[in-house]
Design an enzyme around this catalytic site. Structure first.
Site, PDB file in Angstrom:
ATOM      1  N   ASP A 155      -5.153  -1.416   6.608  1.00  0.00           N
ATOM      2  CA  ASP A 155      -4.305  -1.203   5.197  1.00  0.00           C
ATOM      3  C   ASP A 155      -5.306  -0.511   4.559  1.00  0.00           C
ATOM      4  O   ASP A 155      -6.181  -0.597   4.168  1.00  0.00           O
ATOM      5  CB  ASP A 155      -4.469  -2.879   4.954  1.00  0.00           C
ATOM      6  N   ASP A 212      -0.937   0.352   0.708  1.00  0.00           N
ATOM      7  CA  ASP A 212      -0.680  -0.419  -0.362  1.00  0.00           C
ATOM      8  C   ASP A 212       0.025   0.226  -1.594  1.00  0.00           C
ATOM      9  O   ASP A 212      -0.595   1.205  -1.959  1.00  0.00           O
ATOM     10  CB  ASP A 212      -2.144  -1.021  -0.734  1.00  0.00           C
ATOM     11  N   GLU A 261       4.228   0.348   1.474  1.00  0.00           N
ATOM     12  CA  GLU A 261       4.530  -0.935   0.773  1.00  0.00           C
ATOM     13  C   GLU A 261       5.419  -0.404  -0.460  1.00  0.00           C
ATOM     14  O   GLU A 261       4.891  -0.031  -1.463  1.00  0.00           O
ATOM     15  CB  GLU A 261       3.471  -1.606   0.207  1.00  0.00           C
ATOM     16  N   HIS A 287       2.159 -11.447   3.643  1.00  0.00           N
ATOM     17  CA  HIS A 287       1.228 -12.135   2.923  1.00  0.00           C
ATOM     18  C   HIS A 287       1.397 -12.271   1.348  1.00  0.00           C
ATOM     19  O   HIS A 287       0.686 -12.931   0.719  1.00  0.00           O
ATOM     20  CB  HIS A 287      -0.229 -11.621   3.221  1.00  0.00           C
ATOM     21  N   ASP A 288       2.660 -11.571   1.088  1.00  0.00           N
ATOM     22  CA  ASP A 288       2.876 -11.736  -0.459  1.00  0.00           C
ATOM     23  C   ASP A 288       4.007 -12.726  -0.667  1.00  0.00           C
ATOM     24  O   ASP A 288       4.437 -12.997  -1.840  1.00  0.00           O
ATOM     25  CB  ASP A 288       3.189 -10.545  -1.390  1.00  0.00           C
TER      26      ASP A 288
END
Ligand code: NOJ
Length: 552
Positions: free
Chosen positions: A110, A212, A278, A339-340
């Site tokens: 990430d 990200d 993302e 995870h969000d």
């Protein structure tokens, strides 16, 4: 209908299945209640041991593992080129890469390029003095003449996006927490340092990066106010600033694509490296992140299935729109949770989660799974005083992301076999039934469904690379499509309702059901009409392929 390239050993990111690990919650090897890299290594055979006993995934994406004060659980990085002691060290990481590669799995890190931690040495220098050479590595602005904030931008975690720095008498920008100051990608030295971070990890064998909020890297140089959104004017509460704005000046700027091309060029210095972004933008803006000439990201994350109402029409429309919009060189991908987000089972229900699994693993495009999705893990119930996620703590418990970040459920034993001490987040309510050990011994479990589908996809390359053709099955509850290869055709029929239904197959089509989401081995021969049970999905091998049918 779109044809696709043949399956080859290259372009692993097209043909493999990606599995997201949230390292804090996967496996705790050193008994501190938090998962770690050694834990991931210990559980690697579960993910892929080269046999059908394992899940069979092809790439691991690890959410951030770098040194971090953990204000946003690792998305606040204090050193891009090391491992947080909570997770291990560089030697553990090197072993993890070697162990993954030995099992033919790729490793994706990430990359958090938009902001650092406020404890990153770069920021400490930057805020030490206006004349510091690293001052311009972050985004600093004077207050307006009347003393007010530089503009109206909001932080995604509530409140304004500006924090006053007493010592140097300026504001710095943070689109997330004030502990996550925004990097300035217009500064050439900063940019070079961040590009070197990619090289550092690729030298260590990393195969790709999930990036990200990569659309946010550039901001309007004049820092103009964002307009207030017509769709969501919302109350003018400080915690709601971000969500009431149209983000035309703080993200998705046309200029950001030049930066992403530079990032891609660095990835291309090494063979077969993949960039995943993302990106939450609407289709016409989102699609540009592949690059006009395919020279940006190989996989801008496609979150559209997460935002659709869960019914056959909406899901088919989302897939069709994507298929129609993609240029020839662009490869699709699909995500059902991360995870969000909330857990898939909690969003669509346990029965429909099985249909969702079949959808994800039969569509044309790279599937990404989120750890525990394969077990049917649900949202946890978490008391307010146990909440950890800064988003939930600031925007309200209903906005917490903790519910979907709880420990992996390995067994029905203490702490679900994740740890021997109380984990950092509570377990979900259903861990005694939904865990790897229990599901291993239930032939029809969700885990066995995921395994079956992943291995089926591997063994039938048409599902990886064949073209996609939607079929009008004359049932509004079903989404039906074909995957078409040179010599083989598969038909997938998914019943989104809790009622039995019947799908009318294309004229003359005959075939055999090879997989049902019920996993009850009813290998029926089908002609004309296909009966589906409630919440059932099936994969059918078509006996007479499309071309042959057209000739009949
Ligand atoms: C997106 C990440 O997925 C999320 O978890 C994080 O809080 C923000 N970016 C800020 O880095």
């Amino acid at each position: 209908m779109r044809s696709s390239a043949a399956n080859t050993k290259t372009n692993w990111w097209k043909y493999g299945v990606i599995y997201q690990i949230y390292p804090r919650s996967f496996m705790d090897s050193n008994r501190d209640g938090v998962g770690d890299l050694q834990g991931v290594i210990e559980k690697m055979d579960y993910l892929n041991d080269g046999t059908k006993n394992s899940l069979g995934v092809d790439a691991l994406w690890l959410s951030p593992i770098f040194p971090s004060p953990m204000a946003d659980f690792g998305y606040d990085v204090a050193d891009y080129c090391d491992i947080d002691p909570l997770f291990g060290n560089l030697a553990t990481f090197d072993r993890l890469v070697a162990e993954a590669h030995r099992r033919n799995m790729k490793v994706i890190l990430d990359y958090v390029p938009n902001h650092t931690s406020d404890r990153h040495p770069w920021f400490i220098e930057s805020r030490s003095d206006r004349k510091n050479p690293r001052r311009d590595w972050y985004i600093w602005r004077d207050a307006k003449p009347d003393g007010s904030l530089p503009n109206n931008w909001g932080s995604a975690f509530g409140g304004p996006a500006w924090e006053w720095d007493e010592r140097t008498g300026q504001y710095y920008l943070h689109s997330f927490l004030k502990e996550q100051p925004e990097l300035n990608w217009r500064n050439a030295d900063m940019k070079a340092a961040m590009l070197d971070v990619l090289r550092f990890w690729m030298e260590r064998g990393v195969d790709g990066f999930r990036m990200d909020v990569v659309g946010m890297l550039l901001k309007d140089p004049q820092l103009r106010d964002n307009p207030i959104s017509k769709e969501n004017p919302g109350p003018a509460h400080p915690n709601n600033l971000y969500y009431r704005q149209q983000h035309i000046h703080d993200q998705d700027l046309d200029e950001v694509h030049a930066i992403i091309r530079e990032i891609r060029a660095v990835l291309d210095e090494y063979p077969e490296r993949c960039g995943i972004g993302e990106l939450w933008y609407a289709l016409p803006r989102w699609i540009r992140y592949y690059g006009i000439h395919g020279d940006e990201l190989q996989l801008p994350f496609n979150f559209r299935l997460m935002n659709q109402p869960w019914n056959a029409r909406a899901i088919r429309q989302s897939v069709d729109e994507l298929e129609e919009a993609l240029p020839e060189f662009a490869w699709p991908n699909y995500v059902l949770s991360n995870h969000d987000a909330q857990r898939l089972v909690s969003r669509v229900g346990e029965k429909q989660a099985r249909v969702a699994a079949m959808l994800l693993l039969t569509l044309r495009g790279t599937p990404t799974l989120y750890y525990g999705e394969e077990l049917g893990m649900e949202n946890a119930v978490i008391a307010a005083d146990q909440m950890q996620d800064p988003q939930g703590l600031r925007l309200g418990t209903d906005q917490s992301r903790d519910y979907g970040r709880t420990p992996m459920q390995w067994t029905d034993g203490p702490f679900s076999g994740f740890s021997t001490i109380k984990p950092w987040l509570p377990l979900t309510q259903n861990y005694r039934e939904k865990n790897v050990a229990a599901e291993n011994s239930d032939p029809a479990s969700m885990l066995n469904l995921f395994r079956t589908l992943i291995h089926f996809r591997k063994e039938h390359p048409v599902l990886q690379s064949g073209s996609y053709l939607p079929v009008d099955g004359e049932s509004e509850d079903c989404f039906v499509f074909e995957r078409i290869g040179d010599d083989e055709v598969y038909l997938v029929a998914l019943n989104f309702s809790n009622k039995e239904t019947s799908v009318h197959l294309p004229d003359g089509l005959t075939g055999q059901i090879l997989v049902s989401t019920y996993l009850d081995g009813s290998l029926l021969l089908i002609r004309d009409d296909l009966k589906l049970r409630n919440d059932e999905g099936v994969i059918l091998k078509v006996a007479n392929n499309t071309a042959a049918r057209q000739d009949e």
